[in-house]
Design an enzyme around this catalytic site. Structure first.
Site, PDB file in Angstrom:
ATOM      1  N   LYS A 187      12.354   4.224 -12.325  1.00 18.13           N
ATOM      2  CA  LYS A 187      11.653   6.122 -11.916  1.00 18.13           C
ATOM      3  C   LYS A 187      12.438   6.470 -12.521  1.00 18.13           C
ATOM      4  O   LYS A 187      11.459   7.910 -13.069  1.00 18.13           O
ATOM      5  CB  LYS A 187      12.173   6.641 -10.722  1.00 18.13           C
ATOM      6  CG  LYS A 187      11.950   7.144  -9.586  1.00 18.13           C
ATOM      7  CD  LYS A 187      12.783   7.727  -8.574  1.00 18.13           C
ATOM      8  CE  LYS A 187      13.984   8.642  -9.812  1.00 18.13           C
ATOM      9  NZ  LYS A 187      14.958   9.616  -8.364  1.00 18.13           N
ATOM     10  N   ASP A 240      10.089   7.840  -6.249  1.00 19.14           N
ATOM     11  CA  ASP A 240      10.669   8.054  -5.695  1.00 19.14           C
ATOM     12  C   ASP A 240      10.326   7.891  -3.344  1.00 19.14           C
ATOM     13  O   ASP A 240       9.211   7.385  -3.196  1.00 19.14           O
ATOM     14  CB  ASP A 240      11.298   9.133  -5.915  1.00 19.14           C
ATOM     15  CG  ASP A 240      10.186  10.985  -5.739  1.00 19.14           C
ATOM     16  OD1 ASP A 240       9.474   9.881  -4.786  1.00 19.14           O
ATOM     17  OD2 ASP A 240      11.214  11.430  -5.651  1.00 19.14           O
TER      18      ASP A 240
END
Length: 215
Positions: free
Chosen positions: A119, A137
């Site tokens: 991420k 996320d």
């Protein structure tokens, strides 16, 4: 609704709601973004900005940051979640990046940095180098599953892959930012604003979240 129509609906409505969506973490230098995204795990961007604002102003180079002790970093970031672990990652990342002098456009290298996962790398590469990427996320994960682009049991990597398959590559980065903002301010984990939501009809959890007492 056909998948193609759903994709067009989501794209057009997100463009309407968030036409200038961008990363809400504040940074002026490439390494500041990398550090800020690492610090943002399990913490809001707003809280990270409160911490990094004075930190990056007072220590405005990798050399200055590298001279900070563990206790000094802890004191600076202690108001965010998991600050002790993040302090160690912060110290090691600064030391590593200082050797290069810049954050490289190199996914494999970034993967070797402590506390830096997929991420974080996707956020960094898309924002610094305009690399098409979708960083999943907690907000992107939640929104994707509520809108039926992924299953509840899907991992973040599976969510990422399904979103990349569904949406054209030139939308990936924008879609990430838009989904983050939509999840952060509208489609919240607790008490989502379902009334008036343009995606109400396709939402998998609309029966759970709608508050009919509101106008």
């Amino acid at each position: 609704m056909k998948k193609k129509d759903k994709i067009e609906l989501v794209s057009s409505e997100l463009d309407e709601m968030f036409p200038a969506a961008r990363c809400e973490l504040n940074y002026n230098r490439d390494y500041e973004l990398l550090l800020a995204v690492m610090l943002s795990a399990q913490t809001t961007d707003k809280r990270v900005n409160l911490v990094t604002g004075p930190l990056f102003r007072n220590y405005n180079s990798l050399e200055k940051l590298d001279k900070l002790s563990i206790s000094e970093i802890e004191e600076a970031i202690k108001s965010i979640g998991m600050y002790k672990q993040k302090t160690k990652h912060f110290k090691e990342i600064v030391s590593e990046i200082k050797q290069k002098g810049f954050v490289p456009n190199d996914r494999e290298y970034l993967m070797t940095l402590p506390g830096v996962g997929r991420k974080t790398i996707n956020v960094v590469l898309s924002n610094l180098f305009d690399e098409p990427a979708i960083a999943v996320d907690t907000h992107v994960d939640r929104v994707s599953k509520r809108l039926g682009f992924a299953k509840e049991s899907d991992s973040v990597l599976e969510v990422e892959n399904k979103l990349m398959k569904a949406f054209p590559k030139n939308r990936w980065t924008r879609l990430h930012h838009q989904m983050v903002l939509f999840g952060r301010y509208k489609c919240k984990a607790i008490k989502p604003e379902c009334n008036g939501c343009p995606f109400f009809e396709i939402c998998k959890e609309k029966h759970k979240n709608l508050d009919l007492t509101k106008d």
